[in-house]
Enzyme design. Sequence first.
Site, PDB file in Angstrom:
ATOM      1  N   GLY A   1       1.069  -1.745   0.299  1.00  0.00           N
ATOM      2  CA  GLY A   1      -0.316   0.167   0.107  1.00  0.00           C
ATOM      3  C   GLY A   1       1.005   0.978  -0.158  1.00  0.00           C
ATOM      4  O   GLY A   1       1.978   1.044   0.311  1.00  0.00           O
ATOM      5  N   CYS A   2       0.316   2.287  -0.425  1.00  0.00           N
ATOM      6  CA  CYS A   2       1.011   3.520  -0.073  1.00  0.00           C
ATOM      7  C   CYS A   2       1.617   4.242   1.086  1.00  0.00           C
ATOM      8  O   CYS A   2       2.209   4.399   0.970  1.00  0.00           O
ATOM      9  CB  CYS A   2      -0.003   4.332  -0.872  1.00  0.00           C
ATOM     10  SG  CYS A   2      -1.985   4.727  -0.822  1.00  0.00           S
ATOM     11  N   TYR A   3       0.223   4.124   1.976  1.00  0.00           N
ATOM     12  CA  TYR A   3       0.745   4.088   3.493  1.00  0.00           C
ATOM     13  C   TYR A   3       2.101   3.596   3.888  1.00  0.00           C
ATOM     14  O   TYR A   3       3.286   3.756   4.254  1.00  0.00           O
ATOM     15  CB  TYR A   3      -0.532   4.559   4.473  1.00  0.00           C
ATOM     16  CG  TYR A   3      -1.049   6.195   4.875  1.00  0.00           C
ATOM     17  CD1 TYR A   3      -0.446   7.209   4.398  1.00  0.00           C
ATOM     18  CD2 TYR A   3      -2.556   5.645   3.889  1.00  0.00           C
ATOM     19  CE1 TYR A   3      -1.883   8.102   4.170  1.00  0.00           C
ATOM     20  CE2 TYR A   3      -3.494   6.642   3.796  1.00  0.00           C
ATOM     21  CZ  TYR A   3      -3.256   8.129   4.368  1.00  0.00           C
ATOM     22  OH  TYR A   3      -3.187   9.318   4.352  1.00  0.00           O
ATOM     23  N   THR A   4       1.874   2.517   3.541  1.00  0.00           N
ATOM     24  CA  THR A   4       2.436   1.241   3.960  1.00  0.00           C
ATOM     25  C   THR A   4       3.892   1.793   3.364  1.00  0.00           C
ATOM     26  O   THR A   4       4.862   2.025   4.285  1.00  0.00           O
ATOM     27  CB  THR A   4       2.450  -0.312   3.990  1.00  0.00           C
ATOM     28  OG1 THR A   4       0.622  -0.181   3.443  1.00  0.00           O
ATOM     29  CG2 THR A   4       2.460  -1.040   4.874  1.00  0.00           C
TER      30      THR A   4
ATOM     31  N   CYS B   1       5.406   3.829   2.244  1.00  0.00           N
ATOM     32  CA  CYS B   1       6.517   5.369   3.296  1.00  0.00           C
ATOM     33  C   CYS B   1       6.139   4.551   4.655  1.00  0.00           C
ATOM     34  O   CYS B   1       7.993   5.018   4.983  1.00  0.00           O
ATOM     35  CB  CYS B   1       5.848   6.182   2.728  1.00  0.00           C
ATOM     36  SG  CYS B   1       5.596   7.631   2.911  1.00  0.00           S
TER      37      CYS B   1
END
Lengths: 346, 346, 346, 346
Positions: free
Chosen positions: B149-152, B154
């Site tokens: 995932g994107c948040y993940t 980062c």
Amino acid sequence: MIRAGIIGSTGYAGGELVRILTVHKDVEVVWYGSRSYIDKKYADVYQNMFQIVDAVCMDDNMDELADQVDVIFTATPQGLCASLVNEGILSKVKIIDLSADFRIKDVATYEKWYGLEHKSPQFIEEAVYGLCEINRADVKRARLVANPGCYTTCSILTAYPLAKEGMIDMSTLIIDAKSGTSGAGRGAKLPNLYCEVNENIKAYGVTTHRHTPEIEEQLGLAAGEKVLLNFTPHLIPMNRGILATEYAKLKKEVTYEEVKAVYDKYYTDEKFVRVLEKDVCPETKWVEGSNFADINFKIDERTGRIIMMGAIDNLVKGAAGQAVQNMNLMFGLKESEGLELVPMFP
Amino acid sequence: MIRAGIIGSTGYAGGELVRILTVHKDVEVVWYGSRSYIDKKYADVYQNMFQIVDAVCMDDNMDELADQVDVIFTATPQGLCASLVNEGILSKVKIIDLSADFRIKDVATYEKWYGLEHKSPQFIEEAVYGLCEINRADVKRARLVANPGCYTTCSILTAYPLAKEGMIDMSTLIIDAKSGTSGAGRGAKLPNLYCEVNENIKAYGVTTHRHTPEIEEQLGLAAGEKVLLNFTPHLIPMNRGILATEYAKLKKEVTYEEVKAVYDKYYTDEKFVRVLEKDVCPETKWVEGSNFADINFKIDERTGRIIMMGAIDNLVKGAAGQAVQNMNLMFGLKESEGLELVPMFP
Amino acid sequence: MIRAGIIGSTGYAGGELVRILTVHKDVEVVWYGSRSYIDKKYADVYQNMFQIVDAVCMDDNMDELADQVDVIFTATPQGLCASLVNEGILSKVKIIDLSADFRIKDVATYEKWYGLEHKSPQFIEEAVYGLCEINRADVKRARLVANPGCYTTCSILTAYPLAKEGMIDMSTLIIDAKSGTSGAGRGAKLPNLYCEVNENIKAYGVTTHRHTPEIEEQLGLAAGEKVLLNFTPHLIPMNRGILATEYAKLKKEVTYEEVKAVYDKYYTDEKFVRVLEKDVCPETKWVEGSNFADINFKIDERTGRIIMMGAIDNLVKGAAGQAVQNMNLMFGLKESEGLELVPMFP
Amino acid sequence: MIRAGIIGSTGYAGGELVRILTVHKDVEVVWYGSRSYIDKKYADVYQNMFQIVDAVCMDDNMDELADQVDVIFTATPQGLCASLVNEGILSKVKIIDLSADFRIKDVATYEKWYGLEHKSPQFIEEAVYGLCEINRADVKRARLVANPGCYTTCSILTAYPLAKEGMIDMSTLIIDAKSGTSGAGRGAKLPNLYCEVNENIKAYGVTTHRHTPEIEEQLGLAAGEKVLLNFTPHLIPMNRGILATEYAKLKKEVTYEEVKAVYDKYYTDEKFVRVLEKDVCPETKWVEGSNFADINFKIDERTGRIIMMGAIDNLVKGAAGQAVQNMNLMFGLKESEGLELVPMFP
């Protein structure tokens, strides 16, 4: 490998040149000129270039630079290039000037609109106006290219075919243009602060903007007549992009197909000009980060006018991208080399 | 030439895959799947692709697709990939799933946080968590990659070295993340309207966001212990970018140099992770459009905490770019092929 | 009619004071101080005030001003108020200082975090910290009010009830704050240019921001213990608004209802603090232009932490609105006079 | 106390009506109509109204509503007001319709541009076009007011004095308008998503926008001749604000002072129209949140044209503010009651 130097590499246009040239397979940037940041690491000024560009900023000594490079880009305020260039330099390197110094053939017009004395009028005639789609042959042979202004590029490309083919009454042409804020440069000025620009729109330079005579001269050349027009720029709360909305009376009744055919005649073979499909209005976001100019038009039978619309990324086709396109032509490279930039959305 | 198919090519992540793969020298996209726009020209959905992509949108028939391509990207809502995949397909093509279906090893955790029944639990163990910097070797051998995932991405990259080296007390880890709005997808929903997002900031999914267990699982693997943490996402008025600000207690007093050495140990050789110079805080704009993760940290001697910061472009390193990085590894290409994207500023 | 003078009336906070006081029925602004624009018409600096304010900007001669007005607002850089104030002035007028000069009781702390020598330490003890909801009684009697900082107001109000009631472990408190760009002031600085802020987010002042000791001092007073915490501000691409997301360990297990009761105890009677309904996260847009602080919280049973969230308009409750609220109290007016500003959406 | 009902209270214009009427000292809103949110608390739809408005949303039963209130505002899609209104209702309450149903006197023109059958043509003649500055006397006597469109208000006020005085050639009039996104309403539509609007500008409705005939009719009445013009709206990445840039040929050479005198003749006594000082271009931010229209002009001697510019807040002077101004006139209140809104900057 072409060795390139950039004077004014830390402005927004200069930064865009670096972004493009960094991945251009035939070019190496060897001089990052920046009067404001001499001796500072370039990547400290533009952190996006961290671990990509490992150079420090240099001064704007064009004589010394001319001995080291094959091409010089001047992305500087008006007047600087004209004050630095000389025959000795031009005999050694090609120059692509992103300022207005060599764009206008009539010195008096330049001096009036810019409020500057021109320091090198002897090179004006030689300089080629670098709108590749129009002056390709001349650009190929040029030593000194005057890279067009951002508003100008957009405004001219949008109306050029109809001006050239005599389809519109040039005395009725009105250009209402809208620009993102990067066009105002990276200077720390109050009107460009975030809170002054955000959630706001205004016209500026009404009847007095310096790109006016440049547009008039070029469209006048196309139309074969002297052109006076209204050009009104607006500041838009976005980083990049210019949209020009242009109005003119059609000389006679024409159909969509007839006008489309004229646009196609000039642009079908142009890689960087996209005439959109019927009823699709250009949007700046669709060209962001790319060298494209997106163009379309709409005929209004009620008023007998045509509304032409054009969109570019002001920093690419309106500045650095076009400069590289010019460089490619001047050095006999593929015209689109390094410019196959896909627009970024959203 | 690798033949690629994209299911979900008209979402923002799918569109970004198209943008990247269009100029990838070893890949040809032959299937632009989009349930919403079947039979519509892809460039009519994304006008930026006008005259670049000349295909029409297809359905999401994965069986048929598997016969035509070498790799399938699923950029679709949770549950779709798991409901379509089967052994027959996996024996023919490699799959890179940009949804969450195969990211979490514990099915119960997945089903609880996502409120879905998992339709293909038999492939979960085989699936490789495609955070290249951490699982490179496994990715190379994978048939099925779960793209993080994107948040993940980062959040994990920012804390990983310190978690792995046992320098921080994992029970104190707090992640406060901020994302641009493209992370919310291209669905026409009221909360994502321009006027609702612009000039506004809010937290959402507080204590319940679905990326939480994914971060916990991966950082738990790194730290060698079960990890529970607080992850709070915020919606920011910008298109792209994620910034994660992470707080943890240091297990013992350490110097800047000691921590820097740990980051360097893991990231010096990583092309896409840039550990910034001392005191330079990551900014999302510096990575926009690129596959970079910019990371830095600051030690607070007063509180004994370290503040770690990481920035990515959520659609690139947080989605499409990482998917292509995974593809490159899976097909034995240069890991950075097609990903040498220079961040665009401004 | 109360006669008011503003020193620093052309900054963003000063402009907001003018906006509010212009329609305050008991106040007349008679001195628009602005060192930068002396003798210029105020409405030429802020065109929104055209045909509303007909005054010209004055210097910052506090002695002269003290003879003409009942109250002086100093919306100026740190240090100015302390360098101008004296007993003679304080004997004639009330002063509401929007800078930090009198916010921190410990001079050494002020001098260390602000890097300034304090020019009037003799007034620090007398000065009242003007967070009305907490110090109402003292404000009413004050000659000199230190108007709280923007981040501080938001951060303190959000955590105050739980700190006061001893429900959270103060040593675990972390404040992650996000601010619109008007908080950076109207100075023409590169980092505040539109193109630098737009489409971007960054942390800044990590571990060193000057509002840290102010928050620590006030929450320490509430909690009855010395508090050290992490405060991390972020710059957000919007004009107005601060959101504070605060994390702390709960001292013991509590229910939603128990925490809600604590918030209600302190804020039910507070007109300008709105404790939102369950699961509604504060958004800055919902308070824009108003004096409200919107607050809510979420308990995370998994981690034993509580996440508190608060939103204000940094220029109103975080600066000018609060200053007027203090003025109302100091002059015996209705506390909300002139502050019944309905938030503007969108 | 005037009792008011709003049909369509949860759209952006409806919300703005609520914002304004909430603090109007002579009005009480007793009916918050919203077909989409029936029975939901109004403050749950617009959290800015939390603890300010304590009502729930009602249906749009105009007959029932007419028995309960003195004035009905319809802030609804085109066609609804015309389908609900009847003589019985009009005999009981005054109606201010913010839709286009009663703006255009020629039914055929309405039906052609809006693609709707008009359901109450019998009231068109009676309806008063509610541009207060022009039709003040008629508004005072009206039962049914057609509140002008947002683009229309701005476009007409900007050109009205010169049209009325016969100073411009109406056949040359071109209006290039730019609007914030709230003008597109609160419907969840793809083109209005944050990521589609942000960092983007486009023209839309070129030659076909529905406000065209309304502008033509009103300016035609002013000029005393049939007017056909080009009106081109553009979507701007901001919440509020409309800027109209208007171009026309001057019938004869005139000086700045002569034109200024004409504007002053019509607007000096108008509280809500501000003719700016020489060379100051209107900016939408300077009127945000207020009922002002800021206007100025520039003569271009080179082309013989005049460029007129006008700025309003589309939700205030372009919708809700003007509706309240009309209401004030209809009920004999002070025209500016509740509308002394100071523009908010930044």
